[in-house]
Write an enzyme that holds these catalytic residues in place. Structure first.
Site, PDB file in Angstrom:
ATOM      1  N   ASP A   1       9.730 -11.383  14.677  1.00 48.61           N
ATOM      2  CA  ASP A   1       8.714 -11.863  13.733  1.00 48.61           C
ATOM      3  C   ASP A   1       9.313 -12.944  12.840  1.00 48.61           C
ATOM      4  OD1 ASP A   1       6.170 -11.977  12.676  1.00 48.61           O
ATOM      5  OD2 ASP A   1       6.490 -10.352  11.249  1.00 48.61           O
TER       6      ASP A   1
ATOM      7  N   GLY B   1       0.796  -1.215   0.000  1.00 49.33           N
ATOM      8  CA  GLY B   1       0.000   0.000   0.000  1.00 49.33           C
ATOM      9  C   GLY B   1       0.828   1.264   0.000  1.00 49.33           C
TER      10      GLY B   1
END
Length: 425
Positions: A281, A150
């Site tokens: 992560d 995005g």
């Protein structure tokens, strides 16, 4: 493209909603408090609001009443962990409320109800090409787009005879390329409207990669600000695919190969830990793997932090990670150290060998709960896939108490290399 505003303070649920609706071609705006939700409601004028009533700051109920006064046409879908919220007379009489869903939310059913109220508009492909193909950045000639989100784009480029990757972040999203160059490999990601957070993540990745030089971690060549409102990072190009793609295709990996993969991940993470950096992560999609060459690179250090910084931020209530691979302390929002990465690697190790995950649940919250409270048990049907020594190593990596896990990646590697010698090729 229609816009959905999600007002939800739980990061795991935000990720779940965002991933689902982005895949369905919606634009997603996130808000974690009622006050933030109100600001973004005014600024973005969304087509749909998904609202958890139990949010910090301005309460969900107060936000709903503000919507009732000022935005009477906005359809609202309530999600809640509490049973019977639809019986609240104040909410029941609010005409904007089009549906109630108890957590864990059935996403397909939620989408079905949203489409009934706000039919989807087909997304048109813009004809204008504002891309960078053929242009030069710091001596690198951009050749093709290999991914897009995005607020940024990833390109493959040439630096002399060397292939490199250029990641570009647009502070002004209207400058982002939107033509045909990205159509084939377009991967939409959530649009964070907090510009400072996007810049911080991008800069953090660049800063961290300059601190680590290791064959199993992607290398950074250059980073900086371009044309006033565009950041760039020039990185090593690695000819590989996400480990998640291999798992999707083959489900499980032969034991010897799984050990080689985990050994390389551990070697790379050991180098990061020596710099007091934790990944936070670690998951298959953040590992590029070239099966033919039997080598891999750990990527995406945008979530990584120095241990001292991490301990400060978690005191402020930040939770970062992917629920399936998060350590118990990460699920609780507690301070993290390198042993959290060891837990995540344990999940990956188990998945590579068995094709399953330690905890299989219906929703993100149930997964987080299981990581914290449910004891890991090696399923009997998978015991034949790994010798007892490997099973015991994974049990140790997945211990709820970080004090009972391996004290370091170095200690884990010592055990792994010993047992590797005992396994026939």
């Amino acid at each position: 493209m229609q816009t959905i505003l999600i007002v939800e303070d739980n990061k795991a649920y935000q990720e779940l909603y965002s991933e689902f609706f982005l895949e369905k071609k919606y634009r997603v705006i996130q808000a974690f408090t009622g006050d933030e939700g109100m600001k973004k409601l005014i600024h973005h004028n969304p087509d749909v609001l998904i609202l958890d009533l139990a949010i910090p700051g301005l309460s969900g109920r107060s936000l709903l009443m503000e919507i009732k006064r000022h935005n009477k046409n906005l359809p609202v879908f309530i999600v809640s962990g509490r049973v019977g919220m639809q019986s609240d007379p104040e909410i029941e009489l609010c005409s904007q409320v089009k549906g109630f869903f108890e957590k864990p939310v059935p996403m397909d059913k939620l989408l079905e109800e949203i489409i009934k109220v706000v039919p989807q508009i087909p997304t048109e492909t813009p004809l204008e090409n504002k891309g960078w193909i053929g242009k030069k950045i710091q001596g690198c000639t951009i050749a093709e787009c290999i991914g897009r989100g995005g607020t940024g784009v990833v390109y493959k480029a040439k630096r002399g005879k060397i292939d490199v990757v250029i990641k570009i972040l647009y502070l002004n999203k209207s400058h982002a390329p939107n033509g045909q160059e990205a159509e084939q490999n377009h991967t939409e990601t959530v649009e964070f409207d907090d510009t400072e957070e996007r810049i911080a993540r991008f800069q953090r990745e660049g800063k961290i990669l300059t601190q680590i030089a290791h064959p199993n971690i992607i290398s950074l060549y250059d980073a900086g600000l371009l044309e006033g409102d565009t950041y760039f990072i020039i990185m090593e190009y690695f000819d590989g695919h996400g480990l998640d793609i291999l798992l999707d295709k083959e489900r499980r990996i032969p034991l010897k190969e799984a050990i080689n993969i985990v050994e390389q991940i551990a070697e790379g993470m050991l180098a990061a830990h020596k710099k007091d950096l934790i990944q936070r992560d670690l998951k298959p999609s953040n590992i590029l793997y070239n099966r033919q060459a039997k080598c891999l690179k750990i990527i995406d250090f945008g979530s990584a932090r120095a241990i001292k910084v991490e301990q400060t931020l978690t005191q402020q209530g930040y939770v970062v990670g992917t629920p399936l691979y998060m350590s118990p302390e990460q699920c609780l929002g507690s301070a993290l150290d390198h042993r959290s990465d060891i837990y995540s690697l344990g999940v990956i190790f188990f998945q590579l060998i068995t094709g399953a995950l330690p905890f299989i649940k219906d929703g993100a919250m149930q997964i987080l709960f299981a990581h914290v409270y449910e004891a890991f048990e090696w399923p009997p049907q998978y015991r034949y896939l790994a010798p007892l020594g490997i099973q015991n190593m994974i049990y140790k990596m997945l211990d709820k108490s970080k004090d009972k896990r391996y004290p370091s990646m170095f200690d884990f590697l010592q055990d792994l290399k010993k047992i590797k010698q005992e396994i026939p090729s």
